[in-house]
Each structure stands twice: as structure tokens, then as C-alpha cells.
Design a protein around this motif. Structure first.
Motif, PDB file in Angstrom:
ATOM      1  N   GLN A  13     -46.310 -33.700 -13.609  1.00 12.22           N
ATOM      2  CA  GLN A  13     -46.789 -32.348 -13.374  1.00 12.22           C
ATOM      3  C   GLN A  13     -47.237 -32.173 -11.930  1.00 12.22           C
ATOM      4  O   GLN A  13     -47.626 -33.131 -11.259  1.00 12.22           O
ATOM      5  N   ALA A  14     -47.174 -30.935 -11.455  1.00 15.04           N
ATOM      6  CA  ALA A  14     -47.656 -30.637 -10.117  1.00 15.04           C
ATOM      7  C   ALA A  14     -49.088 -31.129  -9.953  1.00 15.04           C
ATOM      8  O   ALA A  14     -49.926 -30.955 -10.841  1.00 15.04           O
ATOM      9  N   GLY A  15     -49.345 -31.738  -8.810  1.00 19.46           N
ATOM     10  CA  GLY A  15     -50.638 -32.335  -8.550  1.00 19.46           C
ATOM     11  C   GLY A  15     -50.738 -33.786  -8.949  1.00 19.46           C
ATOM     12  O   GLY A  15     -51.730 -34.451  -8.601  1.00 19.46           O
ATOM     13  N   GLY A  16     -49.738 -34.288  -9.646  1.00 21.07           N
ATOM     14  CA  GLY A  16     -49.737 -35.667 -10.091  1.00 21.07           C
ATOM     15  C   GLY A  16     -49.242 -36.625  -9.030  1.00 21.07           C
ATOM     16  O   GLY A  16     -48.977 -36.249  -7.884  1.00 21.07           O
ATOM     17  N   SER A  17     -49.098 -37.893  -9.443  1.00 24.49           N
ATOM     18  CA  SER A  17     -48.749 -38.967  -8.524  1.00 24.49           C
ATOM     19  C   SER A  17     -47.652 -39.842  -9.095  1.00 24.49           C
ATOM     20  O   SER A  17     -47.515 -39.986 -10.316  1.00 24.49           O
ATOM     21  N   LEU A  18     -46.868 -40.433  -8.210  1.00 21.81           N
ATOM     22  CA  LEU A  18     -45.878 -41.440  -8.544  1.00 21.81           C
ATOM     23  C   LEU A  18     -45.830 -42.454  -7.416  1.00 21.81           C
ATOM     24  O   LEU A  18     -46.140 -42.126  -6.264  1.00 21.81           O
ATOM     25  N   ARG A  19     -45.414 -43.679  -7.745  1.00 14.50           N
ATOM     26  CA  ARG A  19     -45.164 -44.688  -6.731  1.00 14.50           C
ATOM     27  C   ARG A  19     -43.742 -45.202  -6.871  1.00 14.50           C
ATOM     28  O   ARG A  19     -43.363 -45.728  -7.917  1.00 14.50           O
ATOM     29  N   LEU A  20     -42.956 -45.045  -5.815  1.00 12.71           N
ATOM     30  CA  LEU A  20     -41.604 -45.549  -5.765  1.00 12.71           C
ATOM     31  C   LEU A  20     -41.586 -46.930  -5.128  1.00 12.71           C
ATOM     32  O   LEU A  20     -42.368 -47.220  -4.220  1.00 12.71           O
ATOM     33  N   SER A  21     -40.674 -47.774  -5.597  1.00  9.75           N
ATOM     34  CA  SER A  21     -40.491 -49.110  -5.052  1.00  9.75           C
ATOM     35  C   SER A  21     -39.047 -49.294  -4.627  1.00  9.75           C
ATOM     36  O   SER A  21     -38.130 -48.783  -5.267  1.00  9.75           O
ATOM     37  N   CYS A  22     -38.853 -50.037  -3.556  1.00 17.36           N
ATOM     38  CA  CYS A  22     -37.523 -50.411  -3.089  1.00 17.36           C
ATOM     39  C   CYS A  22     -37.533 -51.899  -2.787  1.00 17.36           C
ATOM     40  O   CYS A  22     -38.170 -52.332  -1.819  1.00 17.36           O
ATOM     41  N   ALA A  23     -36.837 -52.672  -3.609  1.00 19.58           N
ATOM     42  CA  ALA A  23     -36.717 -54.114  -3.419  1.00 19.58           C
ATOM     43  C   ALA A  23     -35.424 -54.417  -2.679  1.00 19.58           C
ATOM     44  O   ALA A  23     -34.342 -54.035  -3.134  1.00 19.58           O
ATOM     45  N   ALA A  24     -35.539 -55.103  -1.553  1.00 15.36           N
ATOM     46  CA  ALA A  24     -34.397 -55.406  -0.700  1.00 15.36           C
ATOM     47  C   ALA A  24     -34.048 -56.886  -0.789  1.00 15.36           C
ATOM     48  O   ALA A  24     -34.930 -57.746  -0.786  1.00 15.36           O
ATOM     49  N   SER A  25     -32.754 -57.191  -0.839  1.00 16.51           N
ATOM     50  CA  SER A  25     -32.294 -58.571  -0.912  1.00 16.51           C
ATOM     51  C   SER A  25     -30.949 -58.702  -0.214  1.00 16.51           C
ATOM     52  O   SER A  25     -30.322 -57.708   0.150  1.00 16.51           O
ATOM     53  N   GLY A  26     -30.504 -59.948  -0.026  1.00 13.28           N
ATOM     54  CA  GLY A  26     -29.190 -60.203   0.540  1.00 13.28           C
ATOM     55  C   GLY A  26     -29.145 -60.290   2.050  1.00 13.28           C
ATOM     56  O   GLY A  26     -28.079 -60.085   2.645  1.00 13.28           O
TER      57      GLY A  26
END
Length: 122
Positions: A13-26
Motif C-alpha cells: 500500500q502507498a506509504g509502505g516499504s519494501l527492500r529489494l536485493s540483487c545478488a551478483a555472481s560470476g
């Protein structure tokens, strides 16, 4: 081959939060910049945030400045995007991107993750 794996997208919902992750390899080089782009239907792809993985230099687009924070975990080769005060206009597919130079004389080459959907409801 460089592989980028994103996670953490979802619906909030608007006003909420999320955390994105990006795992890099190779890869073995530490000379790279990693971060996030996003693209919403009918809009151009835009840069959101990125950092230099070696020295922590960061960039934020004006549209997210003060709301999003990019950070890194060197041991895990992972970059995070903490998103707070989310708005409906933040709805988009978010893509992890890495620009990396394998040797001191090499040009930077770009790699992309598969994308993760972020949906913000009003």
C-alpha cells in the motif's frame, strides 16, 4: 558469466516499504558499479540508484531521493534498495544492473537482472 538475481518485489500500500536485493555472481573483479533501474508501462526506463561497490559512492534519482536507500554487503556480493514512503508512481519493474571492468585496461560492460515487479496501491 555475470549473473544478477533480484528479489524482494511485491505489492504494498502507498506509504509502505519494501527492500529489494540483487545478488551478483560470476566475476572476480571489484571494479564495478551496481544499482537499479525501473520501467513502468508507457514510460521510459529510468535510473533509480546505484553505487560503486568498491568505495560506496552513490547516486539517487530526484524522484526517489530521501525515500530510497542503496547499500551493499561485500561478503555476499549483494546490493539492497530499501524503499520507504512508497507511492503509486513507484510502480514498475525494477532491474538490477552492473557495469564492470574485468581488467584495468578494459571498458565497462553492462549486465542486467531479470527484473522484479513492485506494485504500490493507493
Amino acid at each position: 558469466e555475470v549473473q544478477l538475481v533480484e528479489s524482494g518485489g511485491g505489492s504494498v500500500q502507498a506509504g509502505g516499504s519494501l527492500r529489494l536485493s540483487c545478488a551478483a555472481s560470476g566475476f572476480t573483479s571489484d571494479d564495478y558499479v551496481i544499482g537499479w533501474f525501473r520501467q513502468a508501462p508507457g514510460k521510459e526506463r529510468e535510473g533509480v540508484s546505484c553505487l560503486d561497490f568498491s568505495d560506496g559512492l552513490t547516486y539517487y534519482d530526484d524522484s526517489v531521493k530521501g525515500r530510497f536507500t542503496i547499500s551493499k554487503d561485500n561478503a555476499k556480493n549483494t546490493v539492497y534498495l530499501q524503499m520507504v514512503s512508497l507511492e503509486p508512481d513507484d510502480t514498475a519493474v525494477y532491474y538490477c544492473n552492473m557495469a564492470i571492468s574485468s581488467t584495468p585496461d578494459s571498458d565497462y560492460v553492462n549486465y542486467w537482472g531479470q527484473g522484479t515487479q513492485v506494485t504500490v496501491t493507493s
